[in-house]
Design a protein around this motif. Sequence first.
Motif, mmCIF file in Angstrom:
data_model
loop_
_atom_site.group_PDB
_atom_site.id
_atom_site.type_symbol
_atom_site.label_atom_id
_atom_site.label_comp_id
_atom_site.label_asym_id
_atom_site.label_seq_id
_atom_site.Cartn_x
_atom_site.Cartn_y
_atom_site.Cartn_z
ATOM 1 N N LEU A 91 0.841 -1.207 0.000
ATOM 2 C CA LEU A 91 0.000 0.000 0.000
ATOM 3 C C LEU A 91 0.873 1.252 0.000
ATOM 4 N N LEU A 92 1.825 1.307 0.938
ATOM 5 C CA LEU A 92 2.689 2.490 1.029
ATOM 6 C C LEU A 92 3.529 2.660 -0.234
ATOM 7 N N SER A 93 4.003 1.553 -0.777
ATOM 8 C CA SER A 93 4.800 1.613 -2.008
ATOM 9 C C SER A 93 3.981 2.177 -3.162
ATOM 10 N N ASN A 94 2.758 1.683 -3.331
ATOM 11 C CA ASN A 94 1.870 2.184 -4.395
ATOM 12 C C ASN A 94 1.517 3.652 -4.167
ATOM 13 N N HIS A 95 1.285 3.990 -2.903
ATOM 14 C CA HIS A 95 0.948 5.383 -2.577
ATOM 15 C C HIS A 95 2.092 6.321 -2.966
ATOM 16 N N LEU A 96 3.322 5.890 -2.707
ATOM 17 C CA LEU A 96 4.482 6.735 -3.003
ATOM 18 C C LEU A 96 4.725 6.888 -4.504
ATOM 19 N N LEU A 97 4.240 5.943 -5.302
ATOM 20 C CA LEU A 97 4.364 6.082 -6.754
ATOM 21 C C LEU A 97 3.622 7.316 -7.247
ATOM 22 N N ARG B 205 6.840 7.543 3.453
ATOM 23 C CA ARG B 205 8.116 6.910 3.130
ATOM 24 C C ARG B 205 8.853 6.482 4.405
ATOM 25 N N MET B 206 8.766 7.311 5.445
ATOM 26 C CA MET B 206 9.399 6.948 6.711
ATOM 27 C C MET B 206 8.785 5.676 7.284
ATOM 28 N N MET B 207 7.469 5.597 7.205
ATOM 29 C CA MET B 207 6.797 4.413 7.728
ATOM 30 C C MET B 207 7.176 3.172 6.925
ATOM 31 N N LEU B 208 7.275 3.322 5.607
ATOM 32 C CA LEU B 208 7.658 2.198 4.754
ATOM 33 C C LEU B 208 9.092 1.772 5.052
ATOM 34 N N ALA B 209 9.975 2.746 5.194
ATOM 35 C CA ALA B 209 11.372 2.428 5.484
ATOM 36 C C ALA B 209 11.489 1.694 6.817
ATOM 37 N N ASN B 210 10.784 2.177 7.828
ATOM 38 C CA ASN B 210 10.810 1.520 9.139
ATOM 39 C C ASN B 210 10.297 0.088 9.049
ATOM 40 N N SER B 211 9.268 -0.098 8.217
ATOM 41 C CA SER B 211 8.693 -1.434 8.058
ATOM 42 C C SER B 211 9.688 -2.389 7.401
ATOM 43 N N TYR B 212 10.428 -1.875 6.401
ATOM 44 C CA TYR B 212 11.385 -2.711 5.684
ATOM 45 C C TYR B 212 12.548 -3.159 6.571
ATOM 46 N N ILE B 213 12.806 -2.467 7.677
ATOM 47 C CA ILE B 213 13.888 -2.865 8.577
ATOM 48 C C ILE B 213 13.701 -4.304 9.035
#
Length: 917
Positions: free
Chosen positions: A758-764, A773-781
């Motif tokens: 969801l966050l990835s698609n939203h950022l597109l 993007r911060m939330m997505l990055a934190n999630s990818y950790i």
Amino acid sequence: MTIKNKKMTLCLSIALALSACGEQESAETYLAQAQNYSKESQYKESIIALKNAVRLAPENSEIRFLLGEAHLSLGSALDAVKELEKAQELKYSSNKLLPLLARAYLIASDNESILALKGTDTLPDEAKVQFLAYKTLAAIRTQQLELAEKSAQQASELLSANAFTMLAQAYVELARNNIDKALGLVAKVTTIDANNPEAIMLEAQIASAQQEYSKASDHYQRYEKLQPNARIVYLLIADSLLKASRYDEAEKYADAILKSLPNQPIANYVKAATRFVANDFQPAVEFAEKAIQGKLSTPHVRLIAGAGSYHLGNFEQAHNHLSYIAELLVPEHPAKKMLIISQFQLGLIDDLTDSLDSFSPQNKDDEQFLSTLSFNLFSVGATQEAKKLAEKSVSADERAPVDDARKGILKLMMNDPSGVENLESALKANPKLEGAELAIAYAALQSGDYEKAFEVAQKWQEKHPEVAGSYNMLAAVYIAQQKNDLAKQSLHTSLEKEANNLFALTELAKLNFTEGNKAEAEKYAQLAVDNYPESPKALRYYYAAKSDEQSLEKIKQAYQKNTNNIEISLLYVDALINAGNLAEALVISNSVDSSVKTPKKAWLQRIAIHRRQGNELQFVTTIEKWLQANPYHIEPILMISDHYVKQRQGQKALQYIDKALSDHHKDNLALKVVKIQLLLDNAKLYEAKKLYEDKQFELVKPELQSGLEGRIALLEKNYVKAVEKLAPFYQAYPTSQNAILLSVAYKENNQEAKSQQLLSNHLLKNDKDDRARMMLANSYIGTDHNKAIVEYERLVETQKENVVVLNNLAWLTMDKGQIEKALEYSKAAYEKAPELASVVDTRGMVLYKAGKNAEAWKRLSEAYKLSKGNDTAIALNYAEVLIANKRNDDALKVLNSINVKNSADMNRKKQLAAQVQ
């Protein structure tokens, strides 16, 4: 057993056997009958025969398949799904079954089931292409355009000239809004298969997109003949017929739907519209309110409910509905006047003043309307408001009309056709009452009856061939019909009859400006302002056409001569703001008296100036002054609350909302929506749920209701419901906050992958949304360090001072062996936050990995002290570096002081302890 009994048993067995053979033969007979009926397209008869066959042979997959196929031929989607799924269960051949099952799901609007169908990869090319067409549309319906494009491409690679391939491509082109391409493709499909229902449906949808509603309804009706049991098409037909102004036909379809589904909202709306057009207001209002109860609260439905209530004399209902859409109405819309009269009838004088702020008389009819309203306000003691209206309604050459004409004009302003009768009566009594003829023409013009408007205007022009106003009226009709050339001819003739009359000059300026004829627009605007140098209308058109120092000077001169003329003052401020002279604009704006009568535009201009100047203190002060001067306006309340929300002072924002709701805005739904959002932002669950019980929330859009319910569910930790409700909310309002809310719901519902997607698609689509993007990055950790690094590196481009971003990047790049990068990021983080133990710890470990043991020891010693030895990870890191620096005794002391809480830390402690023993 006796011989007799043996004979009886034998006979019974034979009878049973014969009976079974007879049933089998009968089922086959019914099957043969059904197949013959189907060949003749007699699907109803085929269904009867097949149902008899099913009764005799319920486990026969062929019969089940043919029954599903027959149901599908009539558009009975649910029945078709039931039988085809049964055939699938009985192992019927997928090659024939799966494409039909996909189509059944399609008609039943079960898009997810289409996308979830299995076994389609092994279908023959013809069948597979058909399935892919349905899959393409299902993907589009679920807003998965990439999947749709992929499906259409697969079909093209298999059979590029196949009708279903072209159908899939047409779906995609329509989704991309490439109307002409979609139309060309669907035309090819119908050439191959003229009776393809999906192609006919697509033709209708394309016609609707082109606003060719009669053509759309014709296509929908063709679809109905092919699929008579697909009842959803009745709604589409009714709606398109209504938009095509084929009211009688639309009403018949609405009646057919309402007979079986009396609460169907769209059908109720169509019925309401057709009754309103017939001036049958009572049922029009009833049907409109049923549509609203069914969550169809569009401006058109509200307009019908409000205007119908007005005609019935139910001013409270009229006000409730019309105020809901007031901001969408242009000032000259008849419903705007209905709202104003309703407010007067209900004694809502302040609301009435609000409605009139943006209303300026454009012609004699408007002046009459305001004059009558002014008199009525005087009669109830609203002296100041009445004076304001009286000043706006007076013109230099005004003549007092007869009472009947005044009454007729007022009725017409309220969109009451009986006003024409009053005017005709007045004309009969006084044939020289020319204004009445103009009012009749204007009424017809406003109601869209251009033929009547033209007839009256032409008759008046023929009667008064030397009067410029007669040609102006004709021009107004032509302009409404968008016949600009004829309008220009009439306006030029008007100028011949009365040189430089204001209406003709300004309308010619406007027409030429909208057509891009800048030089001509400037010419007529120049003539208008030369002849009427103090007319706000002439000055506004002149400035719009030129927007230079000369036009600004003209406005300034008019202002200096008429400093008390509010319209010229507002125009002058607009021009100064546009020219960038904010200081002078503020001086002029502040010269306008700040009182309950101060127009909203004046306040908004001051606020716009302070915003441009970056003067936050004056911005807030001006809003406070506005609130004090006029507590009936909602804009300053929303502005001040929004300001404090951005300042992270949610409680203060709530105070303003609560004060408004307890005083002048008790029933203001917009403020209640803002309040519940603030309550949810501050995790005040009980108060939010209590407020949401208010019945007024039933009036908000379904998507917003879903969002509020989703946020409540999120706070209640009901994550399944939160996902269900927040998903449509985000689709309707794809903001940063809503993306984050939905991603949190997914994550808490153990759907981390969906949260990330969801966050990835939203950022597109929202590349600069750093919060997401911060939330997505934190999630990818926790799942993918490479992706986490990519997102953090994007963040550091715009947030070079963000210590969290820098520190996380340092640790991640160190973990990936990118020591040089880790050194750079950890140094930047340490320089910005040397007091944060976690940052100092990261710096120390990066130095350690870089082989700089002495520096690492120094930093980790600092981190250990900052954490007071209470952080297990920091303590273990410190011990490891002490060992690397051959300070085993110190390391052993640190290790002995650590109370580990998990197995991983325990193992690491043991390993380090083993190194020092």
